[in-house]
Motif scaffolding. Sequence first.
Motif, short mmCIF file in Angstrom:
data_model
loop_
_atom_site.label_atom_id
_atom_site.label_comp_id
_atom_site.label_asym_id
_atom_site.label_seq_id
_atom_site.Cartn_x
_atom_site.Cartn_y
_atom_site.Cartn_z
N ARG A 62 0.87 -1.20 0.02
CA ARG A 62 -0.21 0.26 0.58
C ARG A 62 1.23 1.43 0.22
N GLN A 88 -4.59 0.88 -11.37
CA GLN A 88 -5.55 1.15 -10.74
C GLN A 88 -5.63 1.94 -9.67
N ARG A 89 -5.23 1.52 -8.56
CA ARG A 89 -4.62 2.07 -7.44
C ARG A 89 -3.72 2.94 -7.22
N ARG A 92 -3.97 6.58 -7.88
CA ARG A 92 -5.20 7.52 -7.30
C ARG A 92 -4.51 8.55 -6.25
N THR A 93 -3.09 8.32 -6.47
CA THR A 93 -2.57 8.90 -5.57
C THR A 93 -0.82 8.77 -5.69
#
Length: 315
Positions: A62, A88-89, A92-93
Motif C-alpha cells: 500500500r 488503478q489504485r 489515484r495517489t
Amino acid sequence: MLRIGIVLYPGFQVLNLSVTTVFEFANLTAGSKTYEVELLSEHGGLVTSSAGFSVATEPFGRRRFDTVLVVGDNEMIASPAGVIAFLQRAARTSRRMASTCTGAFNLAQAGLLDGRRATTHWFFAQRFRQEFPNVKLEEDRIFIVDGPVWTSAGMTACIDLALALVEKDLGPDCARQVAKKLVVYHRRAGGQSQFSALLEMQPRSDRIQTALDYAKRHLQTELSVEQLADAANLSARQFSRAFRAETGQSPAKAVEHLRLEAARLMLESGRHPVDVIARETGFGDRERMRRAFLRAFGQPPQMIRRASRAGEVAA
C-alpha cells in the motif's frame, strides 16, 4: 525524495530496466538522492525477465509512489489481474503514471488511457487500436505526455522517456549531463518519429551505404545522382540501378526522405525558423519543404512544430 515504482511481471522485456540507470545517474549528477527506485511485482520475490534471469522485487503493498512505471514484454503476455488493480489504485495517489513499450497495454486495460493520447511499440500498434479504440494512439512517436500519463515507444525509447522525466524534475542541464554520461543522444523529442530513414532503406552493400552517409552529411547541397555515384565509386548509371535494387526507391526519393527526417527533427527542437530549416536541409525554400511535408506526413511543417510544442507544454 521522489519514489519511483517500476512494475514488473514474469517475461518482462529486460531492456526496460535501463530506465533505472537514468535515475541512478540523475542522483549522481544532482549530488543527492533525488530518486529512490523500487522494483515491484504482485507477490514480490524473484521475477524472471525475457532474457531468462531473475531480479528481486518487492510486493505492491500500500506504499505511495511519486511515479509508477509499468514495463512491457516481448510476447504480449496477458496482464495479471493484480497488476491492473495496482495500477488503478496507484493512479489515484501518484503524481505520474507511465509505461514503456507494450506497457501501454497495461495502462489501457486499467482504463488510464481512455480519451488520452498515447504511444507504444509500432509493431503492436494495430492490435492496440483494435483492443482500445478509445485511446488516441500515435505509434509514430518516441514518447507522449498527456497530463499525468506518460507513454513511450518500444525498446530504447524507454531511455528517452526516463530522460524526459528527469528533465521535468531536475531541469534540462541535469538531463543533458545524464545523457552524456550514458553516451546517448540527449533526449530525442517526444514527437520524433520512431522510424529512421536510413534504417528503412537498409542498403545491402557498403557502396550504397557510403553514398547515403555522404548524403546525410551534405543535405544542404544539391546532391545530384552524379555526386552520390562519385561517393560510391560507381558510374551514375551503375549507381542508379544498384541503388534502386537495394533500397527499392530512386536516389532522389531517398534524399528527400533524409531531408524530411532532418527537417522534422529541427522543427521539433524548436530552435530554428522554418526558412533556416529549409535551407539547412536542402529544400531551398519553405514552399518546397511545405509541399514535401504534405506528401510525406499530410501536414505542413508548422502543424508538426505546433504538435511538438503542445506535447512539451503538456509535460
